[in-house]
Motif scaffolding. Structure first.
Motif, PDB file in Angstrom:
ATOM      1  N   VAL A  60       0.830  -1.212   0.000  1.00 50.42           N
ATOM      2  CA  VAL A  60       0.000   0.000   0.000  1.00 50.42           C
ATOM      3  C   VAL A  60       0.861   1.257   0.000  1.00 50.42           C
ATOM      4  N   ALA A  61       2.104   1.153   0.460  1.00 54.09           N
ATOM      5  CA  ALA A  61       2.996   2.315   0.365  1.00 54.09           C
ATOM      6  C   ALA A  61       3.212   2.704  -1.086  1.00 54.09           C
ATOM      7  N   ALA A  62       3.245   1.693  -1.954  1.00 56.20           N
ATOM      8  CA  ALA A  62       3.433   1.963  -3.387  1.00 56.20           C
ATOM      9  C   ALA A  62       2.156   2.437  -4.055  1.00 56.20           C
ATOM     10  N   ARG A  63       1.000   2.218  -3.409  1.00 56.77           N
ATOM     11  CA  ARG A  63      -0.288   2.608  -3.983  1.00 56.77           C
ATOM     12  C   ARG A  63      -0.804   3.931  -3.407  1.00 56.77           C
ATOM     13  N   THR A  64      -0.036   4.556  -2.518  1.00 61.17           N
ATOM     14  CA  THR A  64      -0.435   5.814  -1.896  1.00 61.17           C
ATOM     15  C   THR A  64       0.700   6.826  -2.023  1.00 61.17           C
ATOM     16  N   GLU A  65       0.408   8.073  -1.646  1.00 61.20           N
ATOM     17  CA  GLU A  65       1.397   9.130  -1.820  1.00 61.20           C
ATOM     18  C   GLU A  65       1.699   9.910  -0.551  1.00 61.20           C
ATOM     19  N   ARG A  66       0.717  10.042   0.330  1.00 61.57           N
ATOM     20  CA  ARG A  66       0.869  10.953   1.458  1.00 61.57           C
ATOM     21  C   ARG A  66       0.740  10.283   2.823  1.00 61.57           C
ATOM     22  N   ILE A  67      -0.120   9.318   2.952  1.00 60.77           N
ATOM     23  CA  ILE A  67      -0.534   8.814   4.253  1.00 60.77           C
ATOM     24  C   ILE A  67       0.570   8.009   4.936  1.00 60.77           C
ATOM     25  N   THR A  68       0.670   8.133   6.261  1.00 59.52           N
ATOM     26  CA  THR A  68       1.628   7.386   7.058  1.00 59.52           C
ATOM     27  C   THR A  68       1.104   5.977   7.307  1.00 59.52           C
ATOM     28  N   LEU A  69       2.005   5.005   7.392  1.00 55.14           N
ATOM     29  CA  LEU A  69       1.628   3.593   7.546  1.00 55.14           C
ATOM     30  C   LEU A  69       2.421   2.972   8.702  1.00 55.14           C
ATOM     31  N   ALA A  70       1.749   2.049   9.425  1.00 56.31           N
ATOM     32  CA  ALA A  70       2.429   1.406  10.558  1.00 56.31           C
ATOM     33  C   ALA A  70       1.738   0.106  10.907  1.00 56.31           C
TER      34      ALA A  70
END
Length: 511
Positions: A60-70
């Motif tokens: 999903v990091a590759a499918r998004t641009e701004r949002i933080t993930l954890a």
């Protein structure tokens, strides 16, 4: 009263459902589109119904641009810290600094052992987290010369080369509840990440005090540690109070429904921000909150159980009333019943929790058939009674003695998931969430005690058979008694608890 002054952030806590992976990705993209700050995922690597959390975060990091993930929180016993450090730093660089690290000490040791991990005592689990933080920060620190050397109680690193450095200073957030983990949070971590539903009144205040004192003893400011909270309810006034009195700076809603996620982003988050900003300015008028700021289910008229189960798409196993023995150890007509549920809408997560109860009961029903088959083999002379006793004592139903919470322990072993539970958690949680269930829960607890005695009687009859082979009347009576009581009890429990579990959820305690 504590307000650490942190900028408020809002996010989602999503289930990494392997059955519909694209839906999970769509929810992340929706959260980003609607302005949420972060998305997190539970991490149970031993659960085959879930996508691997780290793989999902990477995707999903590759499918998004701004949002933080954890991860919320990553399972340390199955993720070696030196490897995890390089994975986190690499993805942080690839994503432009959008990765944070939620970390947990572990808790469901049987499935962890089944995956090749080590079972740790509470002290070892805390030491492992402490050492892991040290190792990861050392590996990320490329300004220092020389390799990383940590000779810890759990982990040993002998000259590992540093790097890569992450794109930003990664926050380490600990899922902590007990004093030693809370002290570690204040001394060495960047954030405290509990779940509101796991906490008792006063736990946030007590936890903050331990964290703050540990931070100050380590030469840190208490405000250096962000306070995050997983939520199952979203009233803006309540969240604003948590920010102002308990210092919560990040609110993460447990959700898999897109409409609830959108309302949280569009209505709850701005309302809480406005309430807190007004209070921090020194008062001022409270904002007019939208009438739909609390996106909880709306009840209409009461309905029948049949309609409830149809809406859930989950149907308890019926009790056909047939019994093998003429007398029973309890009066079934005296069983209390929950009130007929109002007409609510249930999401897919609620339906899954209700279905999991039935799935675990199906496991116990299968064990019952194993018991009956073993006794039949003893009667036929295929196996000895001593062997039958050994097998029965290894069964889930026998190991747990059917005390209060015995079901909970078997649930953990059989169907581990987010909102899975540990021993002595399901009944207290339901009692707290729905006080009107108390008579039903009391009755179920009493029946657990009866089933324990029935199992003990079966064991005694097997021992007697060892002394006097050839006499099967009492042994057959004991297994028939177990059959009647267990089938009756499981159907009753499903009928009474499937709907409440779907409505209020089920939660796992942590270290």
């Amino acid at each position: 009263m504590t307000d650490y002054g942190h900028e408020l952030k809002f996010g989602g806590f999503l289930t990494p459902d392997a059955g519909d992976p694209e839906r999970v990705v769509d929810l992340v993209r929706l959260a980003e589109q609607d302005g949420l700050d972060l998305v997190t995922f539970q991490d149970h690597p031993y659960q085959p119904a879930f996508l691997d959390t780290w793989t999902l975060i990477s995707y999903v990091a590759a499918r998004t641009e701004r949002i933080t993930l954890a991860g919320n929180v990553l399972n340390l016993p199955l993720r070696p810290p030196s490897v995890l450090a390089r994975s986190v730093a690499s993805l942080d660089r690839l994503s432009g600094g959008r990765i944070e690290l939620g970390l947990g000490a572990g808790g469901f040791w049987e499935p962890i052992k089944a995956m090749g991990g080590e079972q740790r005592t509470p002290g070892e689990a805390v030491a492992a987290v402490d050492e892991a933080i040290m190792i990861m920060r050392e590996l990320w620190d490329t300004e220092q010369r020389g390799g990383v050397r940590v000779r810890g109680r759990i982990y040993q690193v002998e000259g590992a080369k540093r790097g890569p450095a992450p794109a930003h200073r990664i926050g380490v957030w600990l899922g902590a509840y007990k004093p030693r983990m809370l002290e570690l949070t204040g001394r060495a971590a960047d954030g405290w990440l509990p779940s509101l539903s796991y906490l008792q009144p006063g736990d946030l205040t007590r936890g903050n005090k331990i964290i703050d004192e540990a931070a100050e003893a380590a030469g840190r400011a208490p405000s250096d540690i962000r306070r995050l909270l997983n939520l199952d309810r979203t009233r803006p006034e309540e969240l604003a109070e948590l920010a102002l009195t308990e210092g919560i700076g990040t609110f993460i809603i447990t959700v898999d429904d897109p409409n609830t996620l959108r309302r949280f982003a569009a209505e709850t988050a701005p309302a809480v921000r406005e309430l807190v900003a007004a209070a921090r300015r020194g008062g001022g008028p409270a904002p007019d909150l939208p009438p739909s700021a609390d996106p909880g289910p709306v009840a209409t008229v009461p309905t029948t159980d049949g309609e409830v189960f149809d809406r859930l798409g989950v149907h308890p196993t019926p009790d056909d009333g047939s019994r093998l023995l003429p007398d029973q150890p309890w009066d079934e007509s005296a069983r209390p019943h929950r009130a007929i549920a109002p007409k609510l809408e249930y999401d897919s997560q609620g339906s899954a929790v209700g279905q999991h109860l039935i799935d675990v009961h199906d496991h116990l029903r299968q064990e019952l058939e194993t018991v009956r088959d073993l006794v039949q083999q003893v009667k036929q002379g295929t196996i000895e009674a001593s062997r039958a006793r050994s097998v029965i004592n290894d069964l889930t139903m026998r190991q747990n003695n059917w005390a209060i919470g015995a079901y909970c322990a078997s649930y953990c072993r059989v169907v581990t998931q987010h909102h899975t539970i540990e021993d002595r958690s399901m009944f207290p949680h339901l009692r707290s969430a729905d006080p009107e269930l108390a008579p039903v829960l009391d009755r179920l607890a009493e029946e657990h005690g009866v089933i324990h005695e029935v199992l003990e009687e079966l064991d005694r009859r097997l021992v007697e058979h060892l002394k006097a082979p050839g006499e099967f009347t009492e042994l057959q009576h004991a297994v028939d008694r177990l059959t009647d009581t267990l089938r009756s009890h499981l159907s009753y429990e499903e009928r009474e608890l499937v709907e409440p579990l779907a409505r209020v959820g089920m939660y796992q305690g942590q270290v």
